[in-house]
Scaffold this motif. Structure first.
Motif, PDB file in Angstrom:
ATOM      1  N   LEU A  31       0.751  -1.460   0.080  1.00  0.00           N
ATOM      2  CA  LEU A  31       0.033  -0.015  -0.045  1.00  0.00           C
ATOM      3  C   LEU A  31       0.840   1.188   0.052  1.00  0.00           C
ATOM      4  N   THR A  32       1.999   0.946  -0.454  1.00  0.00           N
ATOM      5  CA  THR A  32       2.995   2.062  -0.282  1.00  0.00           C
ATOM      6  C   THR A  32       2.410   3.322  -1.239  1.00  0.00           C
ATOM      7  N   ASN A  33       2.536   4.706  -0.531  1.00  0.00           N
ATOM      8  CA  ASN A  33       1.956   5.892  -1.070  1.00  0.00           C
ATOM      9  C   ASN A  33       0.235   5.906  -1.171  1.00  0.00           C
ATOM     10  N   LYS A  34      -0.310   5.099  -0.639  1.00  0.00           N
ATOM     11  CA  LYS A  34      -1.686   4.972  -0.389  1.00  0.00           C
ATOM     12  C   LYS A  34      -1.977   5.654   1.011  1.00  0.00           C
ATOM     13  N   ARG A  35      -3.172   6.372   0.726  1.00  0.00           N
ATOM     14  CA  ARG A  35      -3.846   7.170   2.033  1.00  0.00           C
ATOM     15  C   ARG A  35      -4.750   6.022   2.780  1.00  0.00           C
ATOM     16  N   ILE A  36      -4.370   5.736   3.926  1.00  0.00           N
ATOM     17  CA  ILE A  36      -4.814   4.696   4.644  1.00  0.00           C
ATOM     18  C   ILE A  36      -5.461   5.494   6.037  1.00  0.00           C
ATOM     19  N   GLY A  37      -6.693   5.193   6.430  1.00  0.00           N
ATOM     20  CA  GLY A  37      -7.184   5.793   7.697  1.00  0.00           C
ATOM     21  C   GLY A  37      -7.191   4.650   8.766  1.00  0.00           C
ATOM     22  N   ILE A  38      -6.695   5.394  10.050  1.00  0.00           N
ATOM     23  CA  ILE A  38      -6.594   4.754  11.227  1.00  0.00           C
ATOM     24  C   ILE A  38      -7.118   5.746  12.347  1.00  0.00           C
ATOM     25  N   GLN A  39      -7.904   5.173  13.092  1.00  0.00           N
ATOM     26  CA  GLN A  39      -8.442   6.078  14.241  1.00  0.00           C
ATOM     27  C   GLN A  39      -7.371   6.701  15.054  1.00  0.00           C
ATOM     28  N   LYS A  40      -7.659   8.047  15.368  1.00  0.00           N
ATOM     29  CA  LYS A  40      -6.708   8.751  16.193  1.00  0.00           C
ATOM     30  C   LYS A  40      -6.429   8.484  17.297  1.00  0.00           C
ATOM     31  N   ASN A  41      -5.144   8.343  17.830  1.00  0.00           N
ATOM     32  CA  ASN A  41      -4.745   7.792  19.229  1.00  0.00           C
ATOM     33  C   ASN A  41      -5.156   6.233  19.576  1.00  0.00           C
ATOM     34  N   ARG A  66     -16.576   4.946  11.841  1.00  0.00           N
ATOM     35  CA  ARG A  66     -17.725   5.191  10.853  1.00  0.00           C
ATOM     36  C   ARG A  66     -17.268   6.375   9.951  1.00  0.00           C
ATOM     37  N   ALA A  67     -16.458   7.396  10.477  1.00  0.00           N
ATOM     38  CA  ALA A  67     -15.979   8.471   9.914  1.00  0.00           C
ATOM     39  C   ALA A  67     -14.864   7.932   8.797  1.00  0.00           C
ATOM     40  N   GLY A  68     -14.117   7.161   9.114  1.00  0.00           N
ATOM     41  CA  GLY A  68     -13.043   6.604   8.130  1.00  0.00           C
ATOM     42  C   GLY A  68     -13.704   5.964   6.981  1.00  0.00           C
ATOM     43  N   LEU A  69     -14.746   5.119   7.498  1.00  0.00           N
ATOM     44  CA  LEU A  69     -15.490   4.324   6.352  1.00  0.00           C
ATOM     45  C   LEU A  69     -16.131   5.114   5.356  1.00  0.00           C
ATOM     46  N   LYS A  70     -16.616   6.403   5.957  1.00  0.00           N
ATOM     47  CA  LYS A  70     -17.429   7.261   4.879  1.00  0.00           C
ATOM     48  C   LYS A  70     -16.251   8.024   3.908  1.00  0.00           C
ATOM     49  N   LYS A  71     -14.977   8.144   4.542  1.00  0.00           N
ATOM     50  CA  LYS A  71     -14.166   8.770   3.624  1.00  0.00           C
ATOM     51  C   LYS A  71     -13.624   7.868   2.619  1.00  0.00           C
ATOM     52  N   VAL A  72     -13.585   6.547   3.043  1.00  0.00           N
ATOM     53  CA  VAL A  72     -13.490   5.186   1.861  1.00  0.00           C
ATOM     54  C   VAL A  72     -14.465   5.493   0.778  1.00  0.00           C
ATOM     55  N   GLU A  73     -15.813   5.266   1.213  1.00  0.00           N
ATOM     56  CA  GLU A  73     -16.784   5.481   0.221  1.00  0.00           C
ATOM     57  C   GLU A  73     -16.834   6.665  -0.527  1.00  0.00           C
ATOM     58  N   ARG A  74     -16.409   7.755   0.081  1.00  0.00           N
ATOM     59  CA  ARG A  74     -16.316   9.038  -1.006  1.00  0.00           C
ATOM     60  C   ARG A  74     -15.034   9.165  -1.734  1.00  0.00           C
ATOM     61  N   GLY A  75     -14.292   8.227  -1.423  1.00  0.00           N
ATOM     62  CA  GLY A  75     -12.729   8.153  -2.414  1.00  0.00           C
ATOM     63  C   GLY A  75     -11.839   9.096  -1.738  1.00  0.00           C
ATOM     64  N   GLU A  76     -12.018   9.740  -0.572  1.00  0.00           N
ATOM     65  CA  GLU A  76     -10.921  10.553   0.127  1.00  0.00           C
ATOM     66  C   GLU A  76      -9.849   9.843   0.660  1.00  0.00           C
ATOM     67  N   ILE A  77      -9.818   8.528   0.913  1.00  0.00           N
ATOM     68  CA  ILE A  77      -8.794   7.619   1.305  1.00  0.00           C
ATOM     69  C   ILE A  77      -8.929   6.233   0.686  1.00  0.00           C
ATOM     70  N   PHE A  78      -7.919   5.832   0.611  1.00  0.00           N
ATOM     71  CA  PHE A  78      -7.864   4.441  -0.117  1.00  0.00           C
ATOM     72  C   PHE A  78      -8.509   3.266   0.882  1.00  0.00           C
ATOM     73  N   GLY A  79      -8.139   3.350   1.964  1.00  0.00           N
ATOM     74  CA  GLY A  79      -8.703   2.277   2.902  1.00  0.00           C
ATOM     75  C   GLY A  79      -8.745   2.524   4.298  1.00  0.00           C
ATOM     76  N   GLN A  80      -9.458   1.848   4.946  1.00  0.00           N
ATOM     77  CA  GLN A  80      -9.616   1.999   6.559  1.00  0.00           C
ATOM     78  C   GLN A  80      -9.076   0.811   7.144  1.00  0.00           C
ATOM     79  N   VAL A  81      -7.935   0.951   8.184  1.00  0.00           N
ATOM     80  CA  VAL A  81      -7.486  -0.275   8.864  1.00  0.00           C
ATOM     81  C   VAL A  81      -8.365  -0.444  10.225  1.00  0.00           C
ATOM     82  N   THR A  82      -8.967  -1.826  10.407  1.00  0.00           N
ATOM     83  CA  THR A  82      -9.764  -1.942  11.764  1.00  0.00           C
ATOM     84  C   THR A  82      -9.531  -3.285  11.838  1.00  0.00           C
TER      85      THR A  82
END
Length: 826
Positions: free
Chosen positions: A377-387, A410-426
């Motif tokens: 996932l090099t250079n991909k935008r990946i969402g992870i919950q803060k802290n 839920r906020a991360g998954l919505k960003k994935v859905e809108r294409g703002e980030i590539f994926g969410q780790v959970t």
């Protein structure tokens, strides 16, 4: 069959709580007396083994005491029902006892209670009529005649007809013969008999339980010194020793060690009116604050902990996870329910051992291919919950990833859905919970990784006593408790049904692959045995051939001098000699061919490992497909279009695996005829076969192919030479633990030759042996890992079959192999 058995073990002193040291009178009593132990056959608690020695859980407790105080003992076998009479007639001094109603106290003294074993009802597998106590009315139940057991059952359950038996064997036989409707027994006692006799026709009814059997030591009333010695011995047994006995005699899901608090911990808990608890207010299904209450998987664990420590856990409400961490820093909370141990938190928290492990998954849009490694996932935008702990860990471990902090899953998954980030780790459970509410149509699980969330209870680091208390309650969690909690929040809600057809298809496919590997190993083993025999014959031939030739020559010379043989006779003799030599040479060539085959077989083990690495990614992708299908099916969102798409993806993956097998099979086919081939293709084919295997050890292979030269010869044989050299480098890297290992392959086009240079940074070869590396059977590896034929066969292939040259020399930090091959090889 799993039995749910609640076993609690505790050694509590009655008379001598503070000391296990014996008085002089007690020591003298031990010297002058022999202790007679009455032992019953109650496996695995007490029994006499095949060496006529006492054995079992209770016997091991006695052995610890006997060894500690050097007590002389004598074992007497006594039936449970006969123990009171044996005590009364002074035939035994001490007996381990299981009973509900104790022996009359006039006969002796009981020790502290040692063990409680829950007893359950067993019926035939096909019996559907008994589901509760109400169904036992008027039924005949077999019960082993132990002290106090039958009178107690008759008194408490007056509608049950009790059938008295002498042992478990008799109870089981009566049930199988239909003489009784059920039997009462402890699973840990009946288990051994059922396994030894291969009886699978019974089932336990874990909801129909009877009062637990209790275990004590009973000591004769006349042995007052023995009574105190025994009690002191029980007090001296450590928690570690108790655990070792449990691990030895009881299955982990059938036995739990009790929580034994120290006096300091008990005083601490007595002074506490409550313990302040912080939680993550919104991380379902693990935990959540709803209507000022703590709910979820973790909440159920906390209720269990609260019950065991006997002090209320007071919920301190926070608005989010970040505030919960801040409250722990400022000491507004004593305990954080569910947290990962990382360096940045150790300044204000201590941690128990993890009590929940959660695998990491990646959630992306539905059109994303399967991903098996976060490195991809090099250079991909990946969402992870803060802290969250893995926010920090993944940032440090994968610096090339672009991590985006999100406030909530839920906020991360919505960003994935809108294409703002590539994926969410959970975690898988978190995403399953989120998919149940929304996102099921647009998102999917696209990867499952080796990294796992290891979650513990966090304790403020200025309270070490509280840490010890929670460490003990975490260690006390039984498998039964874990399953009940998970089933409540996961199985019931998300796993209503399983696609067993797909599951068994995958299992069958993997079983076939395992059998194929096993068959290959057996064939290889058989051929290696034959080739070892051939090797011995060659060695004998090599040692005798020269002597035979010399002897025959001397005989000819002697005959010429002494007998002056006729010219015709001499010619005949020479002809015979030439024929013999040719036969021996032909035989030697045949043996050399066997050596070539042996070398190839020796490489097959390495090849099987490479196949496994080649299959790792498609197998991971297949696993992810199954998880997605399972998830959608459990949410009633599994439509034909989606299923067809997953079927196409699965077929593509299995076809890729099949092609991999073909590639390796073709690699081992011997070249019968020369043909024109590309040097570049031969090098790339070899790198392709080993690339995944080398990457798994972080070994980098660089190639610089100057010109793509076409030659006439044996492509597979050249590939095998390259493979031998590369795998030798890999072995050197692993043996010497080289940092940043790399291999460089270069080609140079000369006028009449092609030159291939292979160099590494594995430290080189000792100069004292570098001239021996091409000799047959010379190896620096042990006999299990090396045959000493690889480089010898490589040199034969290059210099005899391809009229080239193979050599090696040390360079800075490593070794360089040089291969010269004529371009117009005929």
């Amino acid at each position: 069959m799993k039995f749910i058995v609640i076993i609690s073990l505790f050694f509590a002193s009655i008379l001598f709580a503070d000391s296990s040291s014996l008085t002089e009178e007690e020591k003298q009593w031990i010297k002058n007396n022999e202790v007679r132990i009455g032992l019953s056959e109650l496996y695995p608690l007490t029994y006499i083994n095949k060496d006529t020695q006492m054995d079992g859980f209770v016997s091991d407790i006695l052995k610890l005491i006997i060894k500690k105080y050097n007590i002389n003992t004598k074992i007497t076998k006594v039936k449970q029902a006969a123990i009171p009479l044996a005590i009364k007639e002074n035939r035994i001094d001490i007996a381990p006892i299981i009973n509900n109603e104790k022996i009359e106290n006039t006969l002796g003294v009981y020790s502290s209670e040692i063990l409680q074993i829950k007893r359950v009802l067993f019926v035939k597998k096909e019996d559907k009529s008994i589901k509760s106590f109400n169904d036992l009315k008027g039924k005949k139940i077999a019960v082993v005649n132990q002290l106090g057991t039958i009178p107690h059952i008759k008194k408490k359950y007056i509608n049950i007809k009790v059938e008295r038996t002498n042992n478990i064997k008799e109870s089981v036989q009566k049930l199988l013969a239909g003489e009784v409707n059920a039997l009462v027994a402890s699973p840990i006692i009946i288990q051994e008999y059922l396994e030894e006799n291969l009886i699978i026709d019974l089932k336990a009814m874990p909801l129909i339980t009877f009062e637990p059997s209790k275990l004590y030591f009973f000591t004769s009333k006349d042995k007052t010194y023995l009574q105190s010695i025994l009690e002191k011995g029980l007090n001296s047994i450590s928690i570690k020793e108790e655990k070792e006995l449990f691990d030895k005699w009881f299955l982990k899901d059938l036995a739990n060690l009790p929580i034994i608090f120290t006096k300091e911990e008990i005083n601490y808990l007595d002074k506490r009116t409550n313990i302040k608890l912080c939680v993550d207010p919104d991380w379902m299904p693990y935990e959540k604050i709803e209507n000022h209450k703590h709910i979820g998987i973790v909440a159920d664990y906390m209720k269990n902990f609260e019950k065991k420590i006997g002090v209320p856990l007071k919920l301190i409400e926070t608005k989010d996870w970040t505030q919960a961490l801040d409250f722990m820093k400022t000491r507004r909370c004593d305990v954080l329910s569910f947290v990962m141990d990382i360096e940045s938190r150790r300044g204000y928290m201590n941690f128990t051992k993890p009590y929940v492990t959660a695998p990491l998954v990646l959630v992306t849009k539905r059109n994303v291919s399967f991903i098996s490694d976060l490195k991809d996932l090099t250079n991909k935008r990946i969402g992870i919950q803060k802290n969250f702990a893995y926010n920090e860990i993944i940032r440090n471990k994968y610096p090339d990833l672009e991590i985006v902090d999100v406030e909530h899953l839920r906020a991360g998954l919505k960003k994935v859905e809108r294409g703002e980030i590539f994926g969410q780790v959970t975690t898988h459970l978190n995403v399953a919970y989120a998919f149940q509410e929304e996102f099921y149509g647009s998102l999917q699980i696209s990867g499952k990784f080796d990294e796992r969330w290891q979650l513990s209870v966090g304790i403020r680091n200025d309270d070490p006593i509280l840490l010890n208390i929670f460490e003990k309650v975490v260690n006390s969690i039984s498998e039964e408790t874990r399953q009940k909690i998970i089933s409540k929040w996961v199985t019931v809600k998300y796993e209503k049904s399983i696609d067993y057809k797909l599951f068994w298809s995958i299992i069958g496919f993997l079983s076939f692959i395992l059998l194929l590997i096993l068959y290959t190993y057996l064939v290889q083993h058989r051929y290696i045995k034959k080739l070892k025999k051939a090797k011995e014959e060659i060695e004998v031939l090599n040692s005798t051939l020269e002597d035979k030739v010399q002897l025959r020559t001397r005989e000819l010379e002697l005959s010429n001098k002494k007998l002056k043989l006729k010219t015709s006779e001499l010619e005949n003799l020479n002809n015979n000699l030439d024929t013999k030599i040719k036969e021996e040479i032909n035989n030697r060539k045949k043996q050399e061919q066997l050596l070539i085959q042996q070398s190839k077989l020796a490489e097959m083990g390495e090849m099987i490992s490479m196949i496994a690495h080649q299959w790792r990614q498609p197998l991971s992708a297949l696993s992810t497909i199954i998880q997605n299908i399972h998830l959608r099916h459990s949410l009633n969102k599994l439509d034909k279009e989606y299923l067809d798409k997953q079927r196409v993806l699965s077929n593509a993956l299995t076809e890729k695996m099949s092609i991999t097998i073909d590639d390796f099979r073709n690699f081992f086919k011997p070249n019968k005829e020369k043909h024109t081939f590309s040097i570049k293709d031969a090098i790339h084919q070899t790198i392709f076969l080993i690339d995944d295997s080398f990457k798994s050890h972080n070994i980098k292979i660089e190639s610089e192919i100057s010109d793509d030269i076409t030659i006439y010869g044996f492509k597979n044989e050249l590939s095998q030479v390259l493979l031998n050299i590369l795998t030798n480098s890999k072995d050197a890297f692993l043996e010497k633990n080289i940092e940043s290992p790399y291999i460089k392959i270069k080609t140079k086009h000369l006028q009449t030759h092609i030159k291939i240079l292979i160099s590494d940074n594995a430290g080189g070869i000792n100069e004292s042996i570098i001239n021996k590396i091409f000799e047959p059977y010379f190896t620096t590896k042990d006999s299990y890992n090396g045959t000493g034929l690889g480089l010898y066969m490589s040199k034969m292939i290059i210099e005899q079959n391809m009229q080239g040259q193979l050599s090696a020399k040390n360079i800075q930090d490593g070794v360089q192999f040089s291969i010269y091959i004529p371009i117009n090889l005929k």
